[in-house]
Motif scaffolding. Structure first.
Motif, PDB file in Angstrom:
ATOM      1  N   ILE A  78       0.997  -1.124  -0.041  1.00  0.00           N
ATOM      2  CA  ILE A  78       0.154   0.062  -0.077  1.00  0.00           C
ATOM      3  C   ILE A  78       0.785   0.941   0.180  1.00  0.00           C
ATOM      4  CG2 ILE A  78      -1.065   1.122   1.180  1.00  0.00           C
ATOM      5  CD1 ILE A  78      -2.714  -1.315   2.029  1.00  0.00           C
ATOM      6  N   SER A  79       2.141   1.221   0.802  1.00  0.00           N
ATOM      7  CA  SER A  79       3.039   2.328   0.738  1.00  0.00           C
ATOM      8  C   SER A  79       3.774   2.826  -0.713  1.00  0.00           C
ATOM      9  CB  SER A  79       4.235   2.215   2.018  1.00  0.00           C
ATOM     10  OG  SER A  79       3.675   2.182   2.936  1.00  0.00           O
ATOM     11  N   GLN A 112       3.326   5.551  -5.837  1.00  0.00           N
ATOM     12  CA  GLN A 112       3.497   6.078  -7.071  1.00  0.00           C
ATOM     13  C   GLN A 112       2.616   6.825  -7.669  1.00  0.00           C
ATOM     14  OE1 GLN A 112       3.021   1.703  -8.085  1.00  0.00           O
ATOM     15  NE2 GLN A 112       5.032   1.025  -8.193  1.00  0.00           N
ATOM     16  N   ILE A 113       1.037   6.759  -6.366  1.00  0.00           N
ATOM     17  CA  ILE A 113       0.403   8.481  -6.701  1.00  0.00           C
ATOM     18  C   ILE A 113       0.647   9.186  -6.695  1.00  0.00           C
ATOM     19  CG2 ILE A 113      -1.726   9.110  -6.284  1.00  0.00           C
ATOM     20  CD1 ILE A 113      -2.735   6.142  -5.422  1.00  0.00           C
ATOM     21  N   SER A 149       2.493  14.901  -8.371  1.00  0.00           N
ATOM     22  CA  SER A 149       3.150  15.805  -8.655  1.00  0.00           C
ATOM     23  C   SER A 149       3.649  15.962 -10.273  1.00  0.00           C
ATOM     24  CB  SER A 149       4.153  15.636  -7.614  1.00  0.00           C
ATOM     25  OG  SER A 149       5.076  15.969  -7.989  1.00  0.00           O
ATOM     26  N   ASP A 150       3.829  14.646 -11.140  1.00  0.00           N
ATOM     27  CA  ASP A 150       4.406  15.256 -12.420  1.00  0.00           C
ATOM     28  C   ASP A 150       2.670  15.870 -12.843  1.00  0.00           C
ATOM     29  OD1 ASP A 150       7.018  14.670 -11.717  1.00  0.00           O
ATOM     30  OD2 ASP A 150       6.045  12.619 -12.484  1.00  0.00           O
ATOM     31  N   MET A 210       6.925  10.527   2.996  1.00  0.00           N
ATOM     32  CA  MET A 210       5.454  11.373   3.439  1.00  0.00           C
ATOM     33  C   MET A 210       4.506  10.107   2.564  1.00  0.00           C
ATOM     34  SD  MET A 210       6.161  14.509   1.520  1.00  0.00           S
ATOM     35  CE  MET A 210       5.328  14.876   0.897  1.00  0.00           C
ATOM     36  N   ALA A 211       4.199   9.175   1.829  1.00  0.00           N
ATOM     37  CA  ALA A 211       3.325   8.169   1.532  1.00  0.00           C
ATOM     38  C   ALA A 211       2.845   7.108   2.523  1.00  0.00           C
ATOM     39  CB  ALA A 211       3.830   7.809   0.106  1.00  0.00           C
TER      40      ALA A 211
END
Length: 82
Positions: A32-33, A38-39, A44-45, A72-73
């Motif tokens: 999940i992390s 990845q999300i 961000s991009d 952070m994730a």
């Protein structure tokens, strides 16, 4: 300001529901992390922040190195986990 907070609260609620579904389907906290990371990279991009809270998260993401972004994730997952 109240509307922005409601939008951010809805985002946290949405993310929390997805994390809950992932946990119920048997995904590990590590998986999940990784997905949250990845999300975060994608957002961000590709996505312009719509409120102050999202802007702060993006600004922090942009100055963080990879390990800090992973942290952070994990923290976002922890924030929305029930």
């Amino acid at each position: 300001m109240a509307t922005a907070l409601k939008v951010f609260d809805r985002w946290k609620e949405f993310l929390g529901e997805r994390v809950n579904q992932a946990e119920k389907s048997g995904m590990s906290e590590e998986t999940i992390s990784k997905l949250a990371f990845q999300i975060g990279e994608f957002l961000s991009d590709k996505v312009d922040p719509e409120n102050n809270e999202e802007r702060v998260l993006k600004d922090l993401w942009d100055v963080a190195d990879e390990q800090e972004r992973k942290t952070m994730a994990k923290l976002m997952v922890k924030l929305v986990s029930k």
